[in-house]
Design a protein around this motif. Sequence first.
Motif, PDB file in Angstrom:
ATOM      1  N   ALA A 159       7.165  70.272  55.128  1.00  0.00           N
ATOM      2  CA  ALA A 159       7.123  70.669  56.534  1.00  0.00           C
ATOM      3  C   ALA A 159       8.488  70.499  57.181  1.00  0.00           C
ATOM      4  CB  ALA A 159       6.069  69.851  57.287  1.00  0.00           C
ATOM      5  N   GLY A 160       9.188  69.436  56.823  1.00  0.00           N
ATOM      6  CA  GLY A 160      10.516  69.221  57.378  1.00  0.00           C
ATOM      7  C   GLY A 160      11.530  70.247  56.919  1.00  0.00           C
ATOM      8  N   LEU A 161      11.374  70.736  55.669  1.00  0.00           N
ATOM      9  CA  LEU A 161      12.320  71.715  55.142  1.00  0.00           C
ATOM     10  C   LEU A 161      12.224  73.052  55.861  1.00  0.00           C
ATOM     11  CD1 LEU A 161      12.078  71.097  51.280  1.00  0.00           C
ATOM     12  CD2 LEU A 161      14.014  70.595  52.776  1.00  0.00           C
ATOM     13  N   PHE A 162      11.009  73.433  56.244  1.00  0.00           N
ATOM     14  CA  PHE A 162      10.814  74.764  56.801  1.00  0.00           C
ATOM     15  C   PHE A 162      10.565  74.762  58.307  1.00  0.00           C
ATOM     16  CE2 PHE A 162       9.620  75.069  52.303  1.00  0.00           C
ATOM     17  CZ  PHE A 162      10.437  76.117  51.912  1.00  0.00           C
ATOM     18  N   ASP A 163      10.721  73.607  58.941  1.00  0.00           N
ATOM     19  CA  ASP A 163      10.554  73.513  60.393  1.00  0.00           C
ATOM     20  C   ASP A 163      11.929  73.603  61.037  1.00  0.00           C
ATOM     21  OD1 ASP A 163       9.896  73.059  62.985  1.00  0.00           O
ATOM     22  OD2 ASP A 163       8.801  71.196  62.634  1.00  0.00           O
ATOM     23  N   SER A 164      12.146  74.648  61.833  1.00  0.00           N
ATOM     24  CA  SER A 164      13.462  74.862  62.439  1.00  0.00           C
ATOM     25  C   SER A 164      13.639  74.102  63.762  1.00  0.00           C
ATOM     26  CB  SER A 164      13.692  76.360  62.684  1.00  0.00           C
ATOM     27  OG  SER A 164      12.685  76.883  63.551  1.00  0.00           O
ATOM     28  N   ALA A 165      12.591  73.431  64.242  1.00  0.00           N
ATOM     29  CA  ALA A 165      12.702  72.691  65.502  1.00  0.00           C
ATOM     30  C   ALA A 165      13.677  71.528  65.342  1.00  0.00           C
ATOM     31  CB  ALA A 165      11.329  72.161  65.923  1.00  0.00           C
ATOM     32  N   PRO A 166      14.509  71.251  66.363  1.00  0.00           N
ATOM     33  CA  PRO A 166      15.466  70.135  66.267  1.00  0.00           C
ATOM     34  C   PRO A 166      14.745  68.803  66.056  1.00  0.00           C
ATOM     35  CG  PRO A 166      15.964  71.542  68.161  1.00  0.00           C
ATOM     36  CD  PRO A 166      14.625  71.972  67.644  1.00  0.00           C
ATOM     37  N   LYS A 167      15.331  67.941  65.234  1.00  0.00           N
ATOM     38  CA  LYS A 167      14.764  66.624  65.004  1.00  0.00           C
ATOM     39  C   LYS A 167      15.013  65.737  66.226  1.00  0.00           C
ATOM     40  CE  LYS A 167      15.367  66.667  59.988  1.00  0.00           C
ATOM     41  NZ  LYS A 167      15.991  65.986  58.818  1.00  0.00           N
ATOM     42  N   HIS A 168      14.123  64.799  66.455  1.00  0.00           N
ATOM     43  CA  HIS A 168      14.307  63.872  67.566  1.00  0.00           C
ATOM     44  C   HIS A 168      15.425  62.882  67.235  1.00  0.00           C
ATOM     45  CE1 HIS A 168      10.896  65.057  70.102  1.00  0.00           C
ATOM     46  NE2 HIS A 168      10.308  65.347  68.961  1.00  0.00           N
ATOM     47  N   LEU A 169      16.127  62.460  68.270  1.00  0.00           N
ATOM     48  CA  LEU A 169      17.252  61.545  68.113  1.00  0.00           C
ATOM     49  C   LEU A 169      16.906  60.165  68.657  1.00  0.00           C
ATOM     50  CD1 LEU A 169      20.112  63.940  69.315  1.00  0.00           C
ATOM     51  CD2 LEU A 169      19.349  63.530  66.964  1.00  0.00           C
ATOM     52  N   MET A 170      17.663  59.181  68.233  1.00  0.00           N
ATOM     53  CA  MET A 170      17.505  57.828  68.752  1.00  0.00           C
ATOM     54  C   MET A 170      18.884  57.192  68.834  1.00  0.00           C
ATOM     55  SD  MET A 170      15.931  55.731  65.534  1.00  0.00           S
ATOM     56  CE  MET A 170      16.785  54.174  65.593  1.00  0.00           C
ATOM     57  N   LEU A 171      18.946  56.018  69.424  1.00  0.00           N
ATOM     58  CA  LEU A 171      20.199  55.306  69.624  1.00  0.00           C
ATOM     59  C   LEU A 171      20.139  53.980  68.871  1.00  0.00           C
ATOM     60  CD1 LEU A 171      22.805  55.827  71.264  1.00  0.00           C
ATOM     61  CD2 LEU A 171      21.803  54.462  73.099  1.00  0.00           C
ATOM     62  N   PRO A 180      15.544  66.988  72.459  1.00  0.00           N
ATOM     63  CA  PRO A 180      16.057  67.374  71.146  1.00  0.00           C
ATOM     64  C   PRO A 180      17.002  68.576  71.276  1.00  0.00           C
ATOM     65  CG  PRO A 180      13.667  67.063  71.092  1.00  0.00           C
ATOM     66  CD  PRO A 180      14.069  67.049  72.534  1.00  0.00           C
ATOM     67  N   VAL A 181      18.254  68.392  70.913  1.00  0.00           N
ATOM     68  CA  VAL A 181      19.258  69.452  71.094  1.00  0.00           C
ATOM     69  C   VAL A 181      19.979  69.765  69.786  1.00  0.00           C
ATOM     70  CG1 VAL A 181      19.655  69.016  73.543  1.00  0.00           C
ATOM     71  CG2 VAL A 181      20.912  67.692  71.844  1.00  0.00           C
ATOM     72  N   GLY A 182      19.405  69.391  68.662  1.00  0.00           N
ATOM     73  CA  GLY A 182      20.070  69.634  67.395  1.00  0.00           C
ATOM     74  C   GLY A 182      20.895  68.440  66.949  1.00  0.00           C
ATOM     75  N   ASP A 183      21.676  68.649  65.888  1.00  0.00           N
ATOM     76  CA  ASP A 183      22.387  67.550  65.254  1.00  0.00           C
ATOM     77  C   ASP A 183      23.870  67.495  65.595  1.00  0.00           C
ATOM     78  OD1 ASP A 183      19.982  67.021  64.080  1.00  0.00           O
ATOM     79  OD2 ASP A 183      20.502  67.845  62.117  1.00  0.00           O
ATOM     80  N   ASP A 184      24.331  68.274  66.566  1.00  0.00           N
ATOM     81  CA  ASP A 184      25.766  68.350  66.841  1.00  0.00           C
ATOM     82  C   ASP A 184      26.363  67.028  67.308  1.00  0.00           C
ATOM     83  OD1 ASP A 184      25.695  70.955  66.113  1.00  0.00           O
ATOM     84  OD2 ASP A 184      25.894  71.788  68.138  1.00  0.00           O
ATOM     85  N   ASN A 185      25.532  66.108  67.832  1.00  0.00           N
ATOM     86  CA  ASN A 185      26.057  64.845  68.371  1.00  0.00           C
ATOM     87  C   ASN A 185      25.776  63.644  67.474  1.00  0.00           C
ATOM     88  OD1 ASN A 185      27.128  65.905  70.858  1.00  0.00           O
ATOM     89  ND2 ASN A 185      25.014  66.154  71.539  1.00  0.00           N
ATOM     90  N   HIS A 229      19.256  60.121  63.765  1.00  0.00           N
ATOM     91  CA  HIS A 229      17.918  60.704  63.767  1.00  0.00           C
ATOM     92  C   HIS A 229      16.855  59.630  63.977  1.00  0.00           C
ATOM     93  CE1 HIS A 229      19.303  64.441  61.358  1.00  0.00           C
ATOM     94  NE2 HIS A 229      19.050  64.798  62.592  1.00  0.00           N
ATOM     95  N   ALA A 230      15.837  59.958  64.731  1.00  0.00           N
ATOM     96  CA  ALA A 230      14.675  59.091  64.847  1.00  0.00           C
ATOM     97  C   ALA A 230      13.858  59.197  63.563  1.00  0.00           C
ATOM     98  CB  ALA A 230      13.830  59.499  66.050  1.00  0.00           C
ATOM     99  N   PRO A 231      13.050  58.194  63.232  1.00  0.00           N
ATOM    100  CA  PRO A 231      12.203  58.283  62.040  1.00  0.00           C
ATOM    101  C   PRO A 231      11.349  59.537  62.068  1.00  0.00           C
ATOM    102  CG  PRO A 231      12.151  56.063  62.948  1.00  0.00           C
ATOM    103  CD  PRO A 231      12.894  56.904  63.935  1.00  0.00           C
ATOM    104  N   ASP A 232      11.298  60.226  60.947  1.00  0.00           N
ATOM    105  CA  ASP A 232      10.562  61.483  60.833  1.00  0.00           C
ATOM    106  C   ASP A 232       9.443  61.284  59.821  1.00  0.00           C
ATOM    107  OD1 ASP A 232       9.649  64.037  60.740  1.00  0.00           O
ATOM    108  OD2 ASP A 232      11.547  64.975  60.164  1.00  0.00           O
ATOM    109  N   HIS A 233       8.209  61.359  60.295  1.00  0.00           N
ATOM    110  CA  HIS A 233       7.060  61.103  59.426  1.00  0.00           C
ATOM    111  C   HIS A 233       6.378  62.401  58.973  1.00  0.00           C
ATOM    112  CE1 HIS A 233       7.518  56.880  60.316  1.00  0.00           C
ATOM    113  NE2 HIS A 233       7.439  57.124  61.607  1.00  0.00           N
ATOM    114  N   ARG A 234       7.050  63.523  59.171  1.00  0.00           N
ATOM    115  CA  ARG A 234       6.475  64.782  58.700  1.00  0.00           C
ATOM    116  C   ARG A 234       6.534  64.848  57.175  1.00  0.00           C
ATOM    117  NH1 ARG A 234      10.060  69.120  61.636  1.00  0.00           N
ATOM    118  NH2 ARG A 234      11.610  67.598  60.916  1.00  0.00           N
ATOM    119  N   PRO A 235       5.594  65.589  56.538  1.00  0.00           N
ATOM    120  CA  PRO A 235       5.710  65.798  55.089  1.00  0.00           C
ATOM    121  C   PRO A 235       7.034  66.478  54.750  1.00  0.00           C
ATOM    122  CG  PRO A 235       3.548  66.491  55.890  1.00  0.00           C
ATOM    123  CD  PRO A 235       4.383  66.198  57.101  1.00  0.00           C
TER     124      PRO A 235
END
Length: 207
Positions: free
Chosen positions: A140-152, A55-60, A131-137
């Motif tokens: 939690a997603g709004l205040f979580d600064s960790a990069p989201k997982h990516l998919m192809l 996970p490296v952020g959303d730049d790509n 973005h990969a599917p995100d099943h967090r509430p």
Amino acid sequence: MPRFPLIPTLVVGLAIAAMIGLGIWQLQRRGEKLAALQLYAANLGKPEMAFPRLPVGDDNLFRRADAYCLRVIGWQSQGGRSVKGTNGYRHLAQCSTGAEGPVLLVDMGVAPDPKVQPAWKGGKVTGTITHAPDHRPLLAGLFDSAPKHLMLISEAAAPGLEPTARPDLSSVPNNHLSYAVQWFLFALVAAVIYVLALKLRQKPKAA
């Protein structure tokens, strides 16, 4: 004459200040989203890259990339749409990329049945980063600064599947301005209601 309600006034004042603060925050988020949309639009025309393994952020996001699925270790499905515009279920391959490497998630296409087991076993994949599917509430997603997982999202579908529609910029919501206006209106309404309540409270009662 009735005493001035200090504590209720402080509580309402803090609530109004919080609403105004949330409105200002939404305006800041709007600026950030506009900059992100400009970056994503530029990514659509950039050359193909190797899919980032961590996970490296959303730049790509929205950029074409390739990866190698060593072997498929599992499948999952969720609602989606094919390149032909038909709705169905996206079939996501969970791929091994090495002995200790992270799992690579690849969207291999859409089928009407979520229980379909594609015959695809792995190999080189070329597609679009999303973005990969995100099943967090939601909170939690709004205040979580960790990069989201990516998919192809693979350009070529697995046998028996239709290719999934490539993500486009219209899928990225930018409604922060309307949220900001709502928060400012909430603050204004709360202030007006409280002022009217104070006036009614201080109005002399009929004998």
